[in-house]
Design a protein around this motif. Structure first.
Motif, mmCIF file in Angstrom:
data_model
loop_
_atom_site.group_PDB
_atom_site.id
_atom_site.type_symbol
_atom_site.label_atom_id
_atom_site.label_comp_id
_atom_site.label_asym_id
_atom_site.label_seq_id
_atom_site.Cartn_x
_atom_site.Cartn_y
_atom_site.Cartn_z
ATOM 1 N N THR A 1 10.696 23.124 60.010
ATOM 2 C CA THR A 1 9.627 22.445 59.289
ATOM 3 C C THR A 1 9.993 22.265 57.820
ATOM 4 N N LEU A 2 9.876 21.033 57.342
ATOM 5 C CA LEU A 2 10.153 20.704 55.946
ATOM 6 C C LEU A 2 8.862 20.294 55.255
ATOM 7 N N MET B 1 13.377 17.079 62.216
ATOM 8 C CA MET B 1 12.530 18.076 61.573
ATOM 9 C C MET B 1 11.052 17.689 61.707
ATOM 10 N N GLU B 2 10.210 18.692 61.702
ATOM 11 C CA GLU B 2 8.773 18.474 61.565
ATOM 12 C C GLU B 2 8.489 18.442 60.071
ATOM 13 N N VAL B 3 7.829 17.397 59.605
ATOM 14 C CA VAL B 3 7.695 17.192 58.164
ATOM 15 C C VAL B 3 6.221 17.160 57.744
ATOM 16 N N TYR B 4 5.907 17.990 56.745
ATOM 17 C CA TYR B 4 4.603 17.971 56.089
ATOM 18 C C TYR B 4 4.797 17.327 54.706
ATOM 19 N N GLY B 5 3.896 16.422 54.346
ATOM 20 C CA GLY B 5 3.953 15.809 53.027
ATOM 21 C C GLY B 5 2.685 16.090 52.253
ATOM 22 N N ALA C 1 4.798 9.811 61.691
ATOM 23 C CA ALA C 1 5.000 11.178 62.181
ATOM 24 C C ALA C 1 4.865 12.225 61.080
ATOM 25 N N ILE C 2 4.855 11.801 59.797
ATOM 26 C CA ILE C 2 4.741 12.761 58.690
ATOM 27 C C ILE C 2 3.322 13.307 58.666
ATOM 28 N N LYS C 3 3.196 14.614 58.672
ATOM 29 C CA LYS C 3 1.877 15.252 58.667
ATOM 30 C C LYS C 3 1.358 15.356 57.234
ATOM 31 N N ASP D 1 -0.944 25.019 49.458
ATOM 32 C CA ASP D 1 -0.951 26.239 50.271
ATOM 33 C C ASP D 1 -0.591 25.947 51.722
ATOM 34 N N GLU D 2 -0.980 24.772 52.216
ATOM 35 C CA GLU D 2 -0.625 24.398 53.587
ATOM 36 C C GLU D 2 0.886 24.203 53.719
ATOM 37 N N ILE D 3 1.495 23.634 52.686
ATOM 38 C CA ILE D 3 2.959 23.501 52.658
ATOM 39 C C ILE D 3 3.607 24.880 52.650
ATOM 40 N N TYR D 4 3.129 25.738 51.752
ATOM 41 C CA TYR D 4 3.731 27.065 51.604
ATOM 42 C C TYR D 4 3.644 27.878 52.894
ATOM 43 N N ALA D 5 2.533 27.790 53.577
ATOM 44 C CA ALA D 5 2.303 28.628 54.757
ATOM 45 C C ALA D 5 3.084 28.168 55.983
#
Length: 387
Positions: A137-138, A159-163, A179-181, A187-191
């Motif tokens: 996860t990136l 990769m699973e990607v959070y933006g 597909a980018i979440k 905090d959601e990125i950090y966790a």
């Protein structure tokens, strides 16, 4: 005839855009505009003739913005022109921070002259085992031109990607893969993320985004990448995280003496935009911005003035940089009406304490009228562009 002063070596591809009617060089005097890359301008004395500065790059830390704004000098940058170059470096560092490729290269050099190199390599390679990025996860903090490209590329690599970007523009949203979440908080990125890369401008609110508090919220063994600005990370907090094992690897192209020589730091000398393609793109974009402003008064990608542009209608054009105070437009209209000048079209926008107005007018605009406009206390700079 416009004069352009170059403070650094500028790509010929950009300089070629200045055709007849322009003098370009490093030694011109009483220049109308400046092309700059990395040269520091904070101690420079500007001539009264200076109308604009174009930075062939995104960051403008080397330019005295407040001084420029107060003197009616528009400052341009080139967002997105080097985005692909930075994206490629970030993807390379994503892989380097995961697999122990750099230590393996350095260790392989020590085998020279030791005998059966192939046997020694087979025996020693286990110390350089590193995880694949596929399936990991990136987190991408900042989804502008660079961040969006990084997010899409990482997704393409499995990769699973959070933006995360609270100021995401419509144009940037269109560039993102579906597909980018969308992370709703840092905090959601950090966790959730095994790897985190940051792509935001350096402002007081973003300084030390990577700090002791934020690092504590991250996954154990997180890998951090900073190819935006060095001050986005607190060096002491990064070192503490590396020494404790909280951070597995830190990759950056902003050198800090405290980071150099650290086992799990990959540091390169600000190579993000160091490609010939990027230098050409930035120079061409900067030159185009200057030409459009000098010849037509249109502003695109200014960091200290609002974006205002209109097609030329064949009329005389009046361009005004002024303070953002009430009734300015009505006073301007009244002064022009008294001079027998009619406003055919107008655009005006404000940016904090300052504003920019373009007026296309018919009627004779004399030098006296221009002087009267510039004499108004709210007017900082008045330009008359003939058709």
């Amino acid at each position: 005839m416009y004069k352009i002063k170059c403070l650094n070596k500028i790509s010929p591809a950009g300089l070629a855009k200045f055709g007849e009617g322009y003098t370009v060089g490093t030694d011109v005097e009483d220049y109308d505009a400046i092309m700059v890359r990395s040269a520091s301008m904070h101690e420079m004395e500007f001539p009264k003739s200076l109308l604009a500065i174009a930075r062939a790059g995104a960051g403008v830390n080397n330019i005295p913005l407040d001084k420029c704004t107060e003197n009616g000098i528009a400052v341009f940058n080139t967002p997105g022109a080097n985005a692909n170059a930075v994206k490629e470096l970030v993807i390379a560092m994503l892989l380097l921070s995961s697999r122990k490729i750099v230590p393996a290269i350095e260790w392989a050099k020590t085998l020279k002259g030791t005998g059966d190199v192939a046997k020694l390599a087979e025996k020693g390679k286990s110390q350089f085992v590193g995880p694949e990025i596929a399936g990991k996860t990136l987190g991408v903090i900042g989804l502008g031109a660079i961040g969006a490209l990084v997010a899409n590329a990482a997704h393409s690599l499995g990769m699973e990607v959070y933006g995360y970007d609270p100021y995401l523009s419509v144009d940037a949203a269109w560039r993102l893969s579906r597909a980018i979440k969308h992370a709703r908080s840092l905090d959601e990125i950090y966790a959730n993320c095994d790897y985190i890369t940051i792509h935001v401008p350096l402002v007081p609110e973003t300084k030390n985004t990577f700090c002791a508090e934020s690092i504590a919220k991250m996954k154990d063994g997180v890998r951090l990448l900073n190819f935006a600005r060095g001050e986005l990370a607190d060096t002491k907090a990064i070192l503490d995280g590396l020494h404790s094992g909280k951070i597995a690897r830190y990759a950056t192209d902003f050198l800090d003496d405290a980071l150099l020589g650290e086992e799990n730091v990959i540091a390169v000398p600000h190579l993000g935009a160091s490609t010939p393609e990027s230098e050409d793109n930035c120079a061409c974009m900067a030159a185009s911005e200057l030409i459009e402003y000098l010849e037509n008064g249109n502003i695109h990608n200014s960091v200290n003035m609002p974006a205002v542009s209109m097609p030329r209608s064949g009329c005389t054009r009046i361009c005004l940089i002024h303070r953002n105070i009430p009734n300015t437009i009505s006073r301007l209209s009244g002064l022009l009406a008294q001079a027998g000048i009619n406003i055919e079209d107008m655009q005006s926008k404000a940016k904090k304490d300052y504003a920019y107005t373009i007026l296309d007018v018919t009627g004779a605009v004399s030098e006296e009228t221009g002087a009267h406009l510039e004499a108004l206390p709210e007017i900082i700079r008045a330009r008359i562009l003939k058709p």
